[in-house]
Design an enzyme around this catalytic site. Structure first.
Site, PDB file in Angstrom:
ATOM      1  N   ASP A 182      -6.942  26.483 -19.609  1.00 18.56           N
ATOM      2  CA  ASP A 182      -7.656  25.317 -19.073  1.00 18.56           C
ATOM      3  C   ASP A 182      -7.325  25.155 -17.589  1.00 18.56           C
ATOM      4  O   ASP A 182      -6.290  25.629 -17.110  1.00 18.56           O
ATOM      5  CB  ASP A 182      -7.330  24.034 -19.849  1.00 18.56           C
ATOM      6  CG  ASP A 182      -5.854  23.650 -19.782  1.00 18.56           C
ATOM      7  OD1 ASP A 182      -5.005  24.559 -19.825  1.00 18.56           O
ATOM      8  OD2 ASP A 182      -5.560  22.445 -19.681  1.00 18.56           O
ATOM      9  N   GLU A 225      -3.034  22.233 -21.085  1.00 19.14           N
ATOM     10  CA  GLU A 225      -1.828  22.131 -20.274  1.00 19.14           C
ATOM     11  C   GLU A 225      -2.043  21.148 -19.145  1.00 19.14           C
ATOM     12  O   GLU A 225      -1.168  20.363 -18.803  1.00 19.14           O
ATOM     13  CB  GLU A 225      -1.440  23.502 -19.699  1.00 19.14           C
ATOM     14  CG  GLU A 225       0.011  23.596 -19.228  1.00 19.14           C
ATOM     15  CD  GLU A 225       0.221  23.179 -17.792  1.00 19.14           C
ATOM     16  OE1 GLU A 225       1.376  22.965 -17.400  1.00 19.14           O
ATOM     17  OE2 GLU A 225      -0.765  23.043 -17.050  1.00 19.14           O
TER      18      GLU A 225
HETATM   19 ZN   LIG Z   1      -0.596  25.749 -14.715  1.00 14.85          ZN
END
Ligand SMILES: [Zn+2]
Length: 387
Positions: free
Chosen positions: A76, A142
């Site tokens: 992501d 994340e």
């Molecule tokens: Zn990162």
């Protein structure tokens, strides 16, 4: 002559997937295809939690025996902002003058591409099988709240009986040049709100009121005055920063009834969350004395500080980098938090990836040459790990 896997082609394909958290964007599908063809067993998991978006994740493993090296990362990316501000479209994977542009180029699709290419080459040179196990633990959560990503993925893997010996996470921790820094620890992060309760009243009759602003200023300066510690062997001193003062009083002649200030603390391994909260509350209590009515609302935090102990694995990675780039990397614990804070509960973890200068910025980019060098470093790590 053996044909080598091409990290640049993989990186460009990944960059063309618009995988802004929590969207998968095709990035995990792409990795699933590549790793499947290389003989990995690939699992795809979507995790959910009320109040958060569902997020897709991937876990892939080849080999059944120890030692088990985990390559961790996230596909992501943060939003690109205004695409017109970019000199190359953020999801184009354009290369211009030896530089690869795109959101995620350094954070951290580039590093994932290098890990994949290095792994394919390592497997090809060893009859298609590692002398142990290699896994990819890749999350799509994340850059967001990190709830439906690595924590759940690691828990799931542990429940399947997966045991990891070491992990290399691909965050872009190099400061100026590829190979200048390994991150072997991270500071913890803790948010809180200082709340002072007073008594509302007319500014013309302050003796009938109790202005919480006085108490707020007093406690804020007490908390800012004294350092939280002197730093430790591996870390800079912990630091508290106030980020907002919130009274929200639009009335000029009214003493407010309550005043608040938000703060964040980045803390080192001198503290746990508990010891830190105790220290802050003791200092607030001392400054408040009998006069100021105060409390601190602590936000839940999943970011403790940690540091990976020196030893053969740190030496192996350090040596691999030194051999490829010619200089010895610094061992650092600076910067923000990363998913290493979750991985460290399962196995020792180091972070090594690309140069972080343009991460989260407009025109995020990496030198194509760095992708080649990083692939060589990961390959060297694999070759030395599985002897
Ligand atoms: Zn990162």
């Amino acid at each position: 002559m053996t044909k080598h896997a091409d990290p640049i082609a993989i990186a460009r394909d990944l960059l063309r997937c618009p995988s802004v958290t929590p969207t998968e964007g095709g990035a995990l599908n792409l990795l699933e295809g590549v790793l499947n063809s290389a003989g990995f067993t690939v699992h795809r998991m979507t995790f959910s939690e009320p109040g958060t978006a569902d997020v897709e994740n991937l876990y892939a493993r080849i080999g059944t025996s120890a030692p088990h090296l985990m390559f961790a990362g996230h596909t992501d990316v943060v939003p690109p902002g205004d695409p017109k501000a970019w000199s190359h479209a953020p999801f184009s994977g354009d290369i211009d003058n030896g530089v690869l542009y795109g959101r995620g180029a350094v954070d951290m699709k580039g590093a994932i591409a290098c890990k994949v290419a290095a792994t394919l080459d390592h497997l090809a040179a060893n009859g298609g099988k590692p002398k142990g196990s290699i896994s990819f633990l890749i999350t799509g959560d994340e850059e967001g709240v990190a709830i439906n990503g690595s924590p759940k993925l690691l828990k799931w893997a542990a429940a399947q009986g997966e045991k990891f010996d070491h992990c290399v996470l691909g965050e872009p921790g190099n400061v100026a040049e590829l190979g200048d820094t390994i991150k072997l620890g991270r500071r913890g992060s803790q948010n809180g709100v200082l709340v002072i309760t007073g008594k509302m009243g007319d500014v013309a009759y302050p003796h009938r009121a109790d202005n919480p602003v006085r108490g707020l200023v007093k406690l804020m300066s007490a908390l800012m005055d004294e350092p939280l510690d002197k730093g430790s062997h591996k870390f800079d001193p912990s630091n508290l920063e106030f980020t907002s003062i919130d009274i929200g009083n639009p009335t000029v002649n009214l003493i407010p009834g309550e005043a608040r200030a938000r703060f964040n603390i980045r803390f080192n391994d001198c503290h746990s969350q508990v010891s830190l909260r105790t220290l802050i509350e003791r200092r607030a209590a001392e400054a408040a004395g009998e006069r100021v009515r105060w409390q601190i609302d602590w936000e839940p935090s999943n970011a403790d500080s940690f540091v990976t102990k020196p030893g053969p694995f740190v030496d192996l990675v350090t040596g691999a980098i030194e051999e490829v780039v010619g200089t010895r990397p610094a061992l650092s614990t600076t910067g923000g938090t990363s998913d290493a804070r979750f991985i460290k509960d399962y196995c020792p973890v180091l972070e090594f990836g690309l140069v972080g200068q343009t991460m989260h910025q407009v025109d995020e980019r990496t030198a194509v040459a760095d992708l080649v060098t990083l692939t060589s470093v990961y390959r060297k790590i694999l070759d030395r790990y599985f002897v």
